[in-house]
Write an enzyme that holds these catalytic residues in place. Structure first.
Site, PDB file in Angstrom:
ATOM      1  N   ASP A 107       0.704  -1.271  -0.056  1.00 41.60           N
ATOM      2  CA  ASP A 107       0.024   0.015   0.069  1.00 41.60           C
ATOM      3  C   ASP A 107       0.690   0.996  -0.225  1.00 41.60           C
ATOM      4  OD1 ASP A 107      -2.560   1.481  -0.234  1.00 41.60           O
ATOM      5  OD2 ASP A 107      -2.853   0.667   2.095  1.00 41.60           O
ATOM      6  N   GLY A 108       0.760   2.257  -0.624  1.00 45.51           N
ATOM      7  CA  GLY A 108       0.651   3.647  -0.166  1.00 45.51           C
ATOM      8  C   GLY A 108       0.164   4.626   0.155  1.00 45.51           C
ATOM      9  N   GLU A 165       1.538   4.151  -4.361  1.00 41.94           N
ATOM     10  CA  GLU A 165       1.638   2.445  -4.445  1.00 41.94           C
ATOM     11  C   GLU A 165       2.432   1.872  -5.879  1.00 41.94           C
ATOM     12  OE1 GLU A 165      -1.389   1.157  -3.470  1.00 41.94           O
ATOM     13  OE2 GLU A 165      -2.686   2.634  -3.074  1.00 41.94           O
ATOM     14  N   ASP A 207      -4.809  -2.688  -3.332  1.00 44.88           N
ATOM     15  CA  ASP A 207      -5.684  -1.934  -3.067  1.00 44.88           C
ATOM     16  C   ASP A 207      -5.869  -1.455  -5.279  1.00 44.88           C
ATOM     17  OD1 ASP A 207      -4.698  -0.469  -1.867  1.00 44.88           O
ATOM     18  OD2 ASP A 207      -5.532  -0.509  -0.371  1.00 44.88           O
ATOM     19  N   HIS A 263      -9.857  -1.038   2.853  1.00 39.03           N
ATOM     20  CA  HIS A 263      -9.942  -1.342   4.010  1.00 39.03           C
ATOM     21  C   HIS A 263     -11.423  -2.427   4.300  1.00 39.03           C
ATOM     22  CE1 HIS A 263      -7.946   1.744   4.893  1.00 39.03           C
ATOM     23  NE2 HIS A 263      -8.133   2.933   3.540  1.00 39.03           N
ATOM     24  N   ASP A 307      -1.418  -0.840   4.466  1.00 31.94           N
ATOM     25  CA  ASP A 307      -2.248   0.659   4.853  1.00 31.94           C
ATOM     26  C   ASP A 307      -0.947   1.352   6.532  1.00 31.94           C
ATOM     27  OD1 ASP A 307      -3.813   2.494   3.919  1.00 31.94           O
ATOM     28  OD2 ASP A 307      -4.285   2.588   6.236  1.00 31.94           O
TER      29      ASP A 307
END
Length: 225
Positions: free
Chosen positions: A98-99, A136, A159, A201, A211
């Site tokens: 995640d970014g 990301e 995601d 999420h 995250d």
């Protein structure tokens, strides 16, 4: 010279896609460090280095029409989407990335959770001032670069629709072209790599942790740590 061969290159099949393969003086795939260079189009600027075991000769059959070619875009080398995220090979490296960017653009961080045979590694890094999309991409690049072995199955979960579109759907890199090119070249070094899109999420533990690692990197920088 046929339409499937030009000096130094000839057409072969890589998995399900027709590609151009670099050849030696005998017209055979030119193998260097157990990899062969391929292109999807001869005039494209970037190349992929792939396992020659995944190459096969073209089968004789009906030629694809020009209209069909326009409707179909090839996927980058050895990148694919896997719907069933539970059906991973037993020896696969499982990665969630995640970014995050505070301000977009603004202070940015990346996070990744890597698992292999019961072992776990986490990455949390501040990457400076950047957009969320850059973060990301950088999260995936950093996670892949951390792997010493490129012959193992690797499953990367993200995601980010942006990352998934660039690496799986072969979107044109209108922004961040250098980073995208570097990531695609790195991805081409893996013999079995899949990029899997997951919902953010949604309760996936390692995705939530990635995250947290990304946002924590920003928070620590802001706190002066």
């Amino acid at each position: 010279m046929t339409k499937n061969a030009v000096p130094g290159w000839r057409r072969m099949r890589f998995k399900k896609n027709k590609v151009w393969v670099e050849t030696d003086d005998q017209g055979r795939p030119a193998i260097e460090k157990k990899r062969v260079r391929i292109k999807y189009q001869l005039d494209q600027p970037h190349e992929y280095r792939v396992n020659p075991d995944h190459l096969s000769e073209l089968e004789n059959g009906p030629q694809q029409t020009n209209s069909a070619k326009k409707r179909t875009k090839p996927k980058p080398a050895n990148l694919d989407e896997q719907e069933d995220t539970t059906a991973h090979p037993e020896n696969a490296v499982i990665i969630h990335t995640d970014g995050a960017s505070s301000g977009n653009p603004g202070p940015a961080g990346i996070g990744a959770v890597l698992r292999y045979k019961g072992e776990k590694r986490e990455i949390s890094q501040y990457i400076g001032h950047a957009t969320n999309n850059i973060a990301e991409l950088e999260a995936v690049r950093t996670a892949l670069a951390a792997l010493k072995r490129r012959d193992l199955p690797v499953r990367v979960h993200t995601d980010s629709s942006y990352v998934h579109g660039l690496l799986v759907k072969n979107w044109k890199a209108r922004q961040n072209p250098e980073l995208v090119r570097a990531l695609r070249e790195l991805a081409g070094q893996f013999s079995d790599l899949k990029i899997i899109k997951v919902r953010g999420h949604s309760g996936v533990a390692d995705n939530e942790q990635a995250d947290h690692l990304a946002t924590s990197a920003i928070d620590k920088k802001d706190a002066g740590n």
